[in-house]
Design a protein around this motif. Structure first.
Motif, PDB file in Angstrom:
ATOM      1  N   THR A  52       0.828  -1.219   0.000  1.00 47.82           N
ATOM      2  CA  THR A  52       0.000   0.000   0.000  1.00 47.82           C
ATOM      3  C   THR A  52       0.857   1.263   0.000  1.00 47.82           C
ATOM      4  OG1 THR A  52      -0.151  -0.152   2.412  1.00 47.82           O
ATOM      5  CG2 THR A  52      -1.989  -1.053   1.148  1.00 47.82           C
ATOM      6  N   GLY A  53       2.126   1.137   0.393  1.00 52.57           N
ATOM      7  CA  GLY A  53       3.007   2.313   0.423  1.00 52.57           C
ATOM      8  C   GLY A  53       2.772   3.182   1.636  1.00 52.57           C
ATOM      9  N   LYS A  54       2.657   2.552   2.823  1.00 55.91           N
ATOM     10  CA  LYS A  54       2.300   3.307   4.031  1.00 55.91           C
ATOM     11  C   LYS A  54       3.381   4.300   4.456  1.00 55.91           C
ATOM     12  CE  LYS A  54       3.622  -0.527   7.110  1.00 55.91           C
ATOM     13  NZ  LYS A  54       4.923  -0.044   7.584  1.00 55.91           N
ATOM     14  N   THR A  55       4.653   4.007   4.139  1.00 57.43           N
ATOM     15  CA  THR A  55       5.719   4.918   4.560  1.00 57.43           C
ATOM     16  C   THR A  55       5.540   6.297   3.925  1.00 57.43           C
ATOM     17  OG1 THR A  55       7.229   3.033   4.758  1.00 57.43           O
ATOM     18  CG2 THR A  55       8.213   5.233   4.734  1.00 57.43           C
ATOM     19  N   PHE A  56       5.349   6.345   2.605  1.00 57.58           N
ATOM     20  CA  PHE A  56       5.108   7.623   1.938  1.00 57.58           C
ATOM     21  C   PHE A  56       3.786   8.224   2.383  1.00 57.58           C
ATOM     22  CE2 PHE A  56       7.929   7.450  -2.117  1.00 57.58           C
ATOM     23  CZ  PHE A  56       9.036   7.208  -1.317  1.00 57.58           C
ATOM     24  N   ALA A  57       2.813   7.357   2.727  1.00 62.94           N
ATOM     25  CA  ALA A  57       1.489   7.840   3.111  1.00 62.94           C
ATOM     26  C   ALA A  57       1.519   8.627   4.413  1.00 62.94           C
ATOM     27  CB  ALA A  57       0.508   6.670   3.227  1.00 62.94           C
ATOM     28  N   TYR A  58       2.438   8.297   5.336  1.00 61.04           N
ATOM     29  CA  TYR A  58       2.522   9.122   6.554  1.00 61.04           C
ATOM     30  C   TYR A  58       3.611  10.184   6.455  1.00 61.04           C
ATOM     31  CZ  TYR A  58       6.239   5.911   8.348  1.00 61.04           C
ATOM     32  OH  TYR A  58       7.370   5.152   8.528  1.00 61.04           O
ATOM     33  N   LEU A  59       4.597   9.976   5.577  1.00 61.80           N
ATOM     34  CA  LEU A  59       5.647  10.987   5.437  1.00 61.80           C
ATOM     35  C   LEU A  59       5.127  12.260   4.769  1.00 61.80           C
ATOM     36  CD1 LEU A  59       8.874   9.010   4.427  1.00 61.80           C
ATOM     37  CD2 LEU A  59       8.424  10.235   6.557  1.00 61.80           C
ATOM     38  N   ALA A  60       4.259  12.117   3.783  1.00 57.84           N
ATOM     39  CA  ALA A  60       3.753  13.299   3.077  1.00 57.84           C
ATOM     40  C   ALA A  60       3.015  14.259   4.011  1.00 57.84           C
ATOM     41  CB  ALA A  60       2.870  12.879   1.907  1.00 57.84           C
ATOM     42  N   PRO A  61       2.002  13.794   4.778  1.00 59.99           N
ATOM     43  CA  PRO A  61       1.346  14.734   5.705  1.00 59.99           C
ATOM     44  C   PRO A  61       2.285  15.221   6.803  1.00 59.99           C
ATOM     45  CG  PRO A  61       0.449  12.503   5.969  1.00 59.99           C
ATOM     46  CD  PRO A  61       1.292  12.490   4.739  1.00 59.99           C
ATOM     47  N   ALA A  62       3.258  14.389   7.200  1.00 55.81           N
ATOM     48  CA  ALA A  62       4.219  14.830   8.213  1.00 55.81           C
ATOM     49  C   ALA A  62       5.046  16.000   7.705  1.00 55.81           C
ATOM     50  CB  ALA A  62       5.136  13.667   8.602  1.00 55.81           C
ATOM     51  N   LEU A  63       5.397  15.987   6.419  1.00 56.24           N
ATOM     52  CA  LEU A  63       6.209  17.055   5.833  1.00 56.24           C
ATOM     53  C   LEU A  63       5.392  18.305   5.517  1.00 56.24           C
ATOM     54  CD1 LEU A  63       8.359  14.814   3.494  1.00 56.24           C
ATOM     55  CD2 LEU A  63       9.309  16.390   5.196  1.00 56.24           C
ATOM     56  N   LEU A  64       4.130  18.116   5.178  1.00 54.46           N
ATOM     57  CA  LEU A  64       3.315  19.251   4.740  1.00 54.46           C
ATOM     58  C   LEU A  64       2.652  19.996   5.896  1.00 54.46           C
ATOM     59  CD1 LEU A  64       1.663  17.673   1.564  1.00 54.46           C
ATOM     60  CD2 LEU A  64       3.438  19.440   1.634  1.00 54.46           C
ATOM     61  N   GLN A  65       2.528  19.363   7.052  1.00 56.71           N
ATOM     62  CA  GLN A  65       1.863  20.036   8.170  1.00 56.71           C
ATOM     63  C   GLN A  65       2.840  20.967   8.893  1.00 56.71           C
ATOM     64  OE1 GLN A  65       0.768  17.496  11.572  1.00 56.71           O
ATOM     65  NE2 GLN A  65       2.639  18.348  12.407  1.00 56.71           N
ATOM     66  N   SER A  66       2.299  21.870   9.673  1.00 55.79           N
ATOM     67  CA  SER A  66       3.132  22.727  10.517  1.00 55.79           C
ATOM     68  C   SER A  66       3.294  22.053  11.873  1.00 55.79           C
ATOM     69  CB  SER A  66       2.480  24.096  10.694  1.00 55.79           C
ATOM     70  OG  SER A  66       1.201  23.948  11.289  1.00 55.79           O
ATOM     71  N   GLY A  67       4.312  22.447  12.616  1.00 52.89           N
ATOM     72  CA  GLY A  67       4.535  21.864  13.934  1.00 52.89           C
ATOM     73  C   GLY A  67       5.489  20.688  13.886  1.00 52.89           C
ATOM     74  N   LYS A  68       5.876  20.228  15.074  1.00 49.52           N
ATOM     75  CA  LYS A  68       6.858  19.149  15.186  1.00 49.52           C
ATOM     76  C   LYS A  68       6.207  17.787  15.000  1.00 49.52           C
ATOM     77  CE  LYS A  68      10.230  19.466  18.199  1.00 49.52           C
ATOM     78  NZ  LYS A  68      11.476  19.342  17.399  1.00 49.52           N
ATOM     79  N   VAL A  69       6.965  16.869  14.366  1.00 47.26           N
ATOM     80  CA  VAL A  69       6.499  15.500  14.127  1.00 47.26           C
ATOM     81  C   VAL A  69       7.538  14.526  14.672  1.00 47.26           C
ATOM     82  CG1 VAL A  69       5.862  13.786  12.389  1.00 47.26           C
ATOM     83  CG2 VAL A  69       5.279  16.202  12.032  1.00 47.26           C
ATOM     84  N   ILE A  70       7.067  13.495  15.356  1.00 49.42           N
ATOM     85  CA  ILE A  70       7.941  12.399  15.779  1.00 49.42           C
ATOM     86  C   ILE A  70       7.526  11.144  15.025  1.00 49.42           C
ATOM     87  CG2 ILE A  70       8.598  10.886  17.694  1.00 49.42           C
ATOM     88  CD1 ILE A  70       8.339  13.270  19.545  1.00 49.42           C
ATOM     89  N   LEU A  71       8.497  10.508  14.373  1.00 53.27           N
ATOM     90  CA  LEU A  71       8.274   9.252  13.661  1.00 53.27           C
ATOM     91  C   LEU A  71       9.024   8.159  14.405  1.00 53.27           C
ATOM     92  CD1 LEU A  71       8.938  10.504  10.008  1.00 53.27           C
ATOM     93  CD2 LEU A  71       6.741  10.403  11.201  1.00 53.27           C
TER      94      LEU A  71
END
Length: 641
Positions: A52-71
């Motif tokens: 399904t490509g889940k890695t890109f599926a969560y990386l895209a919103p993580a990069l486009l949103q504002s604020g800090k992200v922890i993966l």
């Protein structure tokens, strides 16, 4: 179309930036679901099957949103793959100004202070450790990060590494003379300033529970926290909500006390004497157990006279060491810290002797040289769920294997998700692979019962027949090391193919040899059931010896089973079957990794057919063709192009 789904479109940013990128509806659906999490405390649980490509599926919103992200990933290897390969690709295409940082646990970073001490006062060490210390010292003059993973010449379990790294107990923090140059401090400073921080579940849980200095400041600041390979999280969290004392912990403390006697408090002869007596008491306790490594019930062990006496003697030595160190407080910062470590071990040891407190599993584990004793909560749902509720963040949990027969109940209950039901969202994304055409599930007739004495010979014969028909590679996955060794010994004598066996080399090296050979046989246990991605001819058949139920004498499982019975529930249905189903899905997931892969999954356990619960396993596997005829499976393999 939203901003995040637009990047996955045929003419979107990823298609333009990444050669060969193919839009996948499931990817867009998952990315959109993450973007729709708006309120702090909202939780999204996603089973995204292979492809399904889940890695890109969560990386895209993580990069486009504002604020800090922890993966957070399941292992350090996946953590490095995400940081060095996947994240840079998307960051360059979507948000080149975003700053990312890789943060590992403290045991991965060189401690300059401890390296200096061990080089100056190496103590009684053999020539091999001295040679390894010299390798570390040479590398220390070149490194910029202090990440010990950079040293290719050293194995991950090198005995020199614990001597040059710190623990939360022995780290001097701001009192350390090397604080300004500390690699761990630098890594955490970079993480604090970064937009995206890549960690692993062990580090996340350790710092969540221990409130370790530095990383504790990151958690409240994160707006979005994503757990990949989330099926591993409940078991990892259990480790960090446990109380543990090990003889290794005590021996290391005694060595530090001896070093202080030789350097800073040379007039304190009683300190050296008690360190020697305490170390001897810890080693004597280990000797009351069998020579071979084992796991067992700590309550039962305490009830034996020999162990009970050794446990009390260790408690007495800990108290005497505390009294002696207390009289020396203020003479050395390192000694003051050793006193705090000693006090913590003493309190935990008292806790571990009071086994009447309910709600916990009391168990022990031995290695050839050491003993560790644990008090583990039967469920982390309450403490972990409470931590989630306390954090001002949105949470995503994803893996290819989270459901049992289509339900998330088992996973959610183990982590305490959905304490506020309105905040919990779930999503199942099916694989884009055509399993009906690409794969065949075979449950062979006429095999012995799983625990039969004849099973190893039957497995050898089956593997040999498969190898003769399979021009590609074969994985044979086992639930026990004993069966693995029996089959490995026979195969080495009976086949000309390359036979690779877990334990003979590192996992990475075995996989490299397996892929290079393209027709090898690889025999592995639990660590090869997941996190392995082999495509094409190199892997055309996966054979599983039996259903992966946990050993019934595993102490933590025994305690959970007993607790389940007290609640009036069926532990086999509520605990053992769901755990085994998720493990089986992981093993089966090694077979088809690409739209062009074709192969056969063979499960050598009659219970898949003869027991009613077998249908739960079958319903949780991908929708492959099915047969009970080994001959048909072999024909399928022969026809794979």
């Amino acid at each position: 179309m939203s901003e995040v789904t637009a990047v996955f479109a045929p003419e979107g940013a990823l298609s333009k930036a990444l050669p060969g990128f193919q839009p996948r509806p499931a990817q867009q659906q998952m990315a959109a679901a993450i973007t729709q999490l708006q309120k702090a405390g909202e939780q999204l649980v996603v089973e995204a099957e292979t492809g399904t490509g889940k890695t890109f599926a969560y990386l895209a919103p993580a990069l486009l949103q504002s604020g800090k992200v922890i993966l957070s990933t399941g292992t350090r290897n996946l953590q490095e793959q995400l940081f060095h390969r996947d994240l840079p690709q998307l960051r360059a295409a979507l948000a080149p100004r975003k700053v990312a940082a890789l943060l590992k646990g403290r045991s991965n970073y060189l401690c300059l202070n401890r390296m200096e001490q061990v080089i100056r006062y190496p103590g009684e060490v053999d020539s091999e450790i001295l040679a390894q210390l010299q390798i570390i010292r040479d590398w220390a003059n070149r490194t910029k990060t202090g990440d010990l993973g950079e040293i290719a010449e050293l194995a991950e379990d090198s005995p020199a590494l614990p001597r040059v790294t710190s623990t939360i107990d022995n780290c001097l923090g701001r009192e350390c003379p090397q604080y300004e140059d500390c690699y761990l401090v630098k890594a955490r400073k970079e993480a604090l300033e970064a937009d995206i921080v890549v960690v692993n579940h062990h580090l996340f849980c350790a710092d969540l529970v221990l409130k370790d200095t530095g990383f504790g400041e990151l958690i409240p600041a994160a707006d979005l926290i994503v757990f990949d390979e989330a099926h591993q999280l409940p078991d990892i969290a259990s480790q960090y909500f446990s109380e543990t004392v090990s003889t290794r912990m005590i021996v290391d403390l005694c060595k530090d006390l001896q070093l202080l006697y030789r350097t800073e408090v040379r007039d304190a002869r009683p300190l050296s004497q008690i360190a020697d007596q305490l170390e001897r008491s810890a080693r004597d306790l280990r000797l009351t157990f069998a020579v071979d490594p084992e796991r067992g019930n700590w309550r039962d062990a305490l009830a034996t006279e020999q162990t009970g006496v050794a446990v009390q003697r260790l408690a007495d030595m800990l108290q005497r060491a505390l009294d002696i160190c207390r009289n020396l407080l203020g003479r050395s910062k390192e000694l003051d810290q050793c006193y705090e470590r000693l006090d913590l071990i003493h309190k935990r040891w008292q806790l571990l002797q009071n086994t009447q407190v309910t709600g916990y599993s009391y168990w022990y584990e031995t290695t050839p040289r050491h003993l560790s004793v644990h008090r583990t909560p039967l469920s982390v749902a309450e403490p972990f769920g409470r931590q989630l509720e306390a954090q001002e963040a949105r949470w995503v949990f994803t893996s290819a294997t989270l459901t049992v027969n289509g339900s998330f109940t088992f996973f959610n209950q183990r982590l305490g998700l959905g304490l506020t039901p309105a905040k919990l969202h779930t999503l199942v994304l099916d694989s884009p692979f055509d399993f009906q055409k690409q794969a065949l599930l075979c449950l062979p007739r006429y095999l012995p019962e799983p625990n039969s004495r004849d099973m190893s010979q039957a497995l050898v014969q089956l593997v040999e027949e498969v190898v003769a028909a399979n021009h590609g590679g074969t994985f044979v996955l086992f639930t026990s090391h004993r069966m693995l060794q029996l089959v490995a010994k026979a195969l080495r004598n009976d086949t000309d193919r390359l036979v690779l066996v877990q334990g003979t080399s590192s996992k990475r090296e075995l996989l490299n040899q397996f892929v290079a050979a393209e027709n090898a046989i690889l025999l592995g246990t639990s660590s090869f059931w997941e996190g392995v991605d082999v495509r094409g001819d190199a892997l055309r058949c996966v054979i599983i010896d039996k259903l992966p139920f946990s050993s019934p004498d595993e102490p933590l499982l025994q305690a959970r089973v007993e607790d389940c019975r007290l609640k009036g529930e069926d532990p086999f249905a509520a605990i053992q079957i769901p755990q085994a189903v998720i493990a089986m899905k992981q093993g089966a997931g090694r077979l088809v990794r690409d739209v062009n892969d074709r192969g056969v999954l063979i499960i050598c356990d009659n219970r898949m057919v003869t027991k009613q619960y077998g249908q739960t396993f079958i319903a949780s596997l991908p929708p492959m063709q099915r047969t009970r005829s080994l001959a048909k499976a072999l024909e399928f393999l022969r026809n794979v192009e």
